[in-house]
Scaffold this motif. Sequence first.
Motif, PDB file in Angstrom:
ATOM      1  N   ALA A 270      -2.580  -4.137 -13.848  1.00 19.84           N
ATOM      2  CA  ALA A 270      -3.459  -3.763 -14.961  1.00 19.84           C
ATOM      3  C   ALA A 270      -3.613  -2.257 -15.039  1.00 19.84           C
ATOM      4  CB  ALA A 270      -4.823  -4.434 -14.792  1.00 19.84           C
ATOM      5  N   VAL A 271      -3.825  -1.630 -13.882  1.00 16.18           N
ATOM      6  CA  VAL A 271      -3.973  -0.168 -13.842  1.00 16.18           C
ATOM      7  C   VAL A 271      -2.629   0.506 -14.100  1.00 16.18           C
ATOM      8  CG1 VAL A 271      -4.610   1.805 -12.405  1.00 16.18           C
ATOM      9  CG2 VAL A 271      -5.948  -0.310 -12.283  1.00 16.18           C
ATOM     10  N   ALA A 272      -1.577   0.000 -13.457  1.00 14.84           N
ATOM     11  CA  ALA A 272      -0.252   0.615 -13.593  1.00 14.84           C
ATOM     12  C   ALA A 272       0.230   0.612 -15.042  1.00 14.84           C
ATOM     13  CB  ALA A 272       0.746  -0.117 -12.705  1.00 14.84           C
ATOM     14  N   ASN A 273       0.008  -0.483 -15.745  1.00 12.65           N
ATOM     15  CA  ASN A 273       0.437  -0.557 -17.147  1.00 12.65           C
ATOM     16  C   ASN A 273      -0.292   0.474 -18.008  1.00 12.65           C
ATOM     17  OD1 ASN A 273       2.239  -2.630 -16.675  1.00 12.65           O
ATOM     18  ND2 ASN A 273       0.767  -4.246 -17.175  1.00 12.65           N
ATOM     19  N   GLU A 274      -1.576   0.678 -17.731  1.00 13.59           N
ATOM     20  CA  GLU A 274      -2.337   1.679 -18.483  1.00 13.59           C
ATOM     21  C   GLU A 274      -1.836   3.086 -18.180  1.00 13.59           C
ATOM     22  OE1 GLU A 274      -4.538   1.203 -20.851  1.00 13.59           O
ATOM     23  OE2 GLU A 274      -4.337  -0.976 -20.665  1.00 13.59           O
ATOM     24  N   LEU A 275      -1.576   3.372 -16.918  1.00 18.54           N
ATOM     25  CA  LEU A 275      -1.103   4.708 -16.543  1.00 18.54           C
ATOM     26  C   LEU A 275       0.276   4.976 -17.126  1.00 18.54           C
ATOM     27  CD1 LEU A 275      -2.242   4.980 -12.791  1.00 18.54           C
ATOM     28  CD2 LEU A 275      -3.412   5.790 -14.854  1.00 18.54           C
ATOM     29  N   GLU A 276       1.120   3.941 -17.139  1.00 23.19           N
ATOM     30  CA  GLU A 276       2.468   4.104 -17.701  1.00 23.19           C
ATOM     31  C   GLU A 276       2.397   4.418 -19.185  1.00 23.19           C
ATOM     32  OE1 GLU A 276       6.322   4.596 -17.283  1.00 23.19           O
ATOM     33  OE2 GLU A 276       5.325   3.592 -15.602  1.00 23.19           O
ATOM     34  N   SER A 277       1.487   3.762 -19.902  1.00 23.07           N
ATOM     35  CA  SER A 277       1.391   3.940 -21.350  1.00 23.07           C
ATOM     36  C   SER A 277       0.702   5.243 -21.751  1.00 23.07           C
ATOM     37  CB  SER A 277       0.632   2.757 -21.963  1.00 23.07           C
ATOM     38  OG  SER A 277      -0.716   2.732 -21.518  1.00 23.07           O
ATOM     39  N   LEU A 278       0.073   5.933 -20.800  1.00 27.40           N
ATOM     40  CA  LEU A 278      -0.613   7.186 -21.125  1.00 27.40           C
ATOM     41  C   LEU A 278       0.347   8.306 -21.494  1.00 27.40           C
ATOM     42  CD1 LEU A 278      -3.379   7.509 -18.352  1.00 27.40           C
ATOM     43  CD2 LEU A 278      -3.716   7.059 -20.785  1.00 27.40           C
ATOM     44  N   ASN A 279       1.577   8.203 -20.946  1.00 31.17           N
ATOM     45  CA  ASN A 279       2.556   9.291 -21.101  1.00 31.17           C
ATOM     46  C   ASN A 279       2.020  10.601 -20.534  1.00 31.17           C
ATOM     47  OD1 ASN A 279       4.572   7.717 -22.342  1.00 31.17           O
ATOM     48  ND2 ASN A 279       3.523   7.880 -24.307  1.00 31.17           N
TER      49      ASN A 279
ATOM     50  N   SER B 170       0.853  -1.189   0.000  1.00 30.07           N
ATOM     51  CA  SER B 170       0.000   0.000   0.000  1.00 30.07           C
ATOM     52  C   SER B 170       0.884   1.233   0.000  1.00 30.07           C
ATOM     53  CB  SER B 170      -0.901  -0.011   1.243  1.00 30.07           C
ATOM     54  OG  SER B 170      -1.599   1.206   1.355  1.00 30.07           O
ATOM     55  N   ASN B 171       0.725   2.071  -1.037  1.00 29.47           N
ATOM     56  CA  ASN B 171       1.621   3.210  -1.175  1.00 29.47           C
ATOM     57  C   ASN B 171       1.064   4.168  -2.221  1.00 29.47           C
ATOM     58  OD1 ASN B 171       3.874   4.822  -0.772  1.00 29.47           O
ATOM     59  ND2 ASN B 171       5.289   3.076  -0.833  1.00 29.47           N
ATOM     60  N   LEU B 172       1.772   5.295  -2.398  1.00 27.58           N
ATOM     61  CA  LEU B 172       1.465   6.249  -3.467  1.00 27.58           C
ATOM     62  C   LEU B 172       2.481   6.017  -4.579  1.00 27.58           C
ATOM     63  CD1 LEU B 172      -0.115   8.746  -4.520  1.00 27.58           C
ATOM     64  CD2 LEU B 172       1.648  10.159  -3.429  1.00 27.58           C
ATOM     65  N   TYR B 173       2.019   5.551  -5.736  1.00 29.87           N
ATOM     66  CA  TYR B 173       2.905   5.220  -6.848  1.00 29.87           C
ATOM     67  C   TYR B 173       2.873   6.325  -7.910  1.00 29.87           C
ATOM     68  CZ  TYR B 173       3.168   0.557  -4.815  1.00 29.87           C
ATOM     69  OH  TYR B 173       3.386  -0.508  -3.959  1.00 29.87           O
ATOM     70  N   GLU B 174       4.033   6.603  -8.482  1.00 29.57           N
ATOM     71  CA  GLU B 174       4.168   7.683  -9.457  1.00 29.57           C
ATOM     72  C   GLU B 174       4.407   7.124 -10.859  1.00 29.57           C
ATOM     73  OE1 GLU B 174       7.295  10.248  -8.191  1.00 29.57           O
ATOM     74  OE2 GLU B 174       6.303  10.809  -6.313  1.00 29.57           O
ATOM     75  N   PHE B 175       3.814   7.795 -11.843  1.00 26.10           N
ATOM     76  CA  PHE B 175       3.977   7.401 -13.243  1.00 26.10           C
ATOM     77  C   PHE B 175       4.270   8.632 -14.096  1.00 26.10           C
ATOM     78  CE2 PHE B 175       1.251   4.375 -11.137  1.00 26.10           C
ATOM     79  CZ  PHE B 175       1.795   3.157 -11.516  1.00 26.10           C
ATOM     80  N   ASN B 176       5.310   8.538 -14.918  1.00 23.71           N
ATOM     81  CA  ASN B 176       5.676   9.597 -15.868  1.00 23.71           C
ATOM     82  C   ASN B 176       5.979  10.925 -15.180  1.00 23.71           C
ATOM     83  OD1 ASN B 176       5.210   7.832 -18.163  1.00 23.71           O
ATOM     84  ND2 ASN B 176       3.017   8.105 -17.769  1.00 23.71           N
ATOM     85  N   ASN B 177       6.717  10.850 -14.081  1.00 24.71           N
ATOM     86  CA  ASN B 177       7.224  12.044 -13.385  1.00 24.71           C
ATOM     87  C   ASN B 177       6.130  13.073 -13.054  1.00 24.71           C
ATOM     88  OD1 ASN B 177       9.982  11.135 -13.577  1.00 24.71           O
ATOM     89  ND2 ASN B 177       9.915  11.737 -15.740  1.00 24.71           N
ATOM     90  N   PRO B 178       5.188  12.725 -12.213  1.00 25.50           N
ATOM     91  CA  PRO B 178       4.094  13.664 -11.892  1.00 25.50           C
ATOM     92  C   PRO B 178       4.573  14.813 -11.008  1.00 25.50           C
ATOM     93  CG  PRO B 178       3.979  11.737 -10.475  1.00 25.50           C
ATOM     94  CD  PRO B 178       5.080  11.455 -11.470  1.00 25.50           C
ATOM     95  N   ASP B 179       3.833  15.928 -11.065  1.00 29.18           N
ATOM     96  CA  ASP B 179       4.065  16.999 -10.113  1.00 29.18           C
ATOM     97  C   ASP B 179       2.892  17.006  -9.126  1.00 29.18           C
ATOM     98  OD1 ASP B 179       1.862  18.323 -11.311  1.00 29.18           O
ATOM     99  OD2 ASP B 179       3.183  19.363 -12.718  1.00 29.18           O
TER     100      ASP B 179
END
Length: 376
Positions: free
Chosen positions: A279-288, A253-262
């Motif tokens: 499943a969610v993480a892969n989609e968020l990563e591919s969003l750019n 359980s944590n706060l995960y970051e994708f594509n260098n968020p501010d």
Amino acid sequence: MEMTGLQIFKYLPGAKKEPQANCKECGCPTCMAFALKLAKQNIELSKCPYATAELNEKYLHSIKHPQKTIEIKGLKIGGENVLYRHEKTFINRTILAVLVDCDKLDYQNILNRINEFEIKGVNEIFHVDLVILQNYQKNKSIICNVPTITLEEFETYDLIKIFNKDFHKTKEQLITTRKKAILEKDDNYSNPVCVFMGEKLDLYNTCAQASYYICKYANMLVFEQFDEAMFSTLITLRQNIYTDPQKPLQVESNLYEFNNPDKNSIVFLTTNFALTFFAVANELESLNIPSYLIVIPAEGMSVLTAWSAEKFTAQIVANTLKKLDIKNRINTRTIIIPGLLAHMTEELNEASPDFNFIVGTHEASAIKDFVKKLQL
């Protein structure tokens, strides 16, 4: 197999209706109570003064651990007590080792590749487990970041060694050894089993045969060739085999970051069930698109399962947001929840008034289209 309470009871005075039946000398009210405690190993057999020699022999044999555990350079191998994972669980995963010949000119290059090899898994990073150095001389420079052992030292361990010259013979030997150890508890087969894969096979056949041996029933595999793709495949398979089927696979359980968020990036929320998370993480990563994902501790359950089991409640979400200090870590106040939990929106907003919860998608695959239409 371990004796059950009923099997033990049949040998006690209470079952035989002898004069000593339910004598309480063992400290238990009845012979059946004693048998049940003994089956769970919560009392010593010696507490019963009327236990027969036959019961003593059968009981001691039943609780005997069928396969020994051996530790090599901090790695535990063996210690298995079932034939099939669903019976209980497998304990110590198959060790994947590489035999490196130090007489070869490129030995350090091989070690460098082994040093650089890693796979990121759920809450763990995987490497080659062990390097065995052949023809090692103390004057040779060795740079290796994984546990190492000389071949001479390795050969001193009490392992059942199988040299993989014929797949069918190796397969039969592995199955026979495990059955003898588990079903018969035969001391001649109780040591962990190590298979030397050899170097005559091509990579595809090596990978295929090694995959079978991980399933049935090698405690250790030693390869004379190192290939990153093959090891990636074998480690992935091994993780599927050596996970406890009674425990769902979960992430932290944590706060995960994708594509260098501010601090103003969009925020999603889900449970810590590994399949849901990835499943969610892969989609968020591919969003750019910069984004966050808050993972709620839900004992590794999927979204609806966690909700129905009361492992995903508004109060648990509120406690998690507080524990992760979400309010101070990011400025975004809108949190997107799974579409399957739309009915929780009102109670989530009440439990965490500093945030605004909105309904997202039912499926992770729809996140991309959802974000395109999103107006925050």
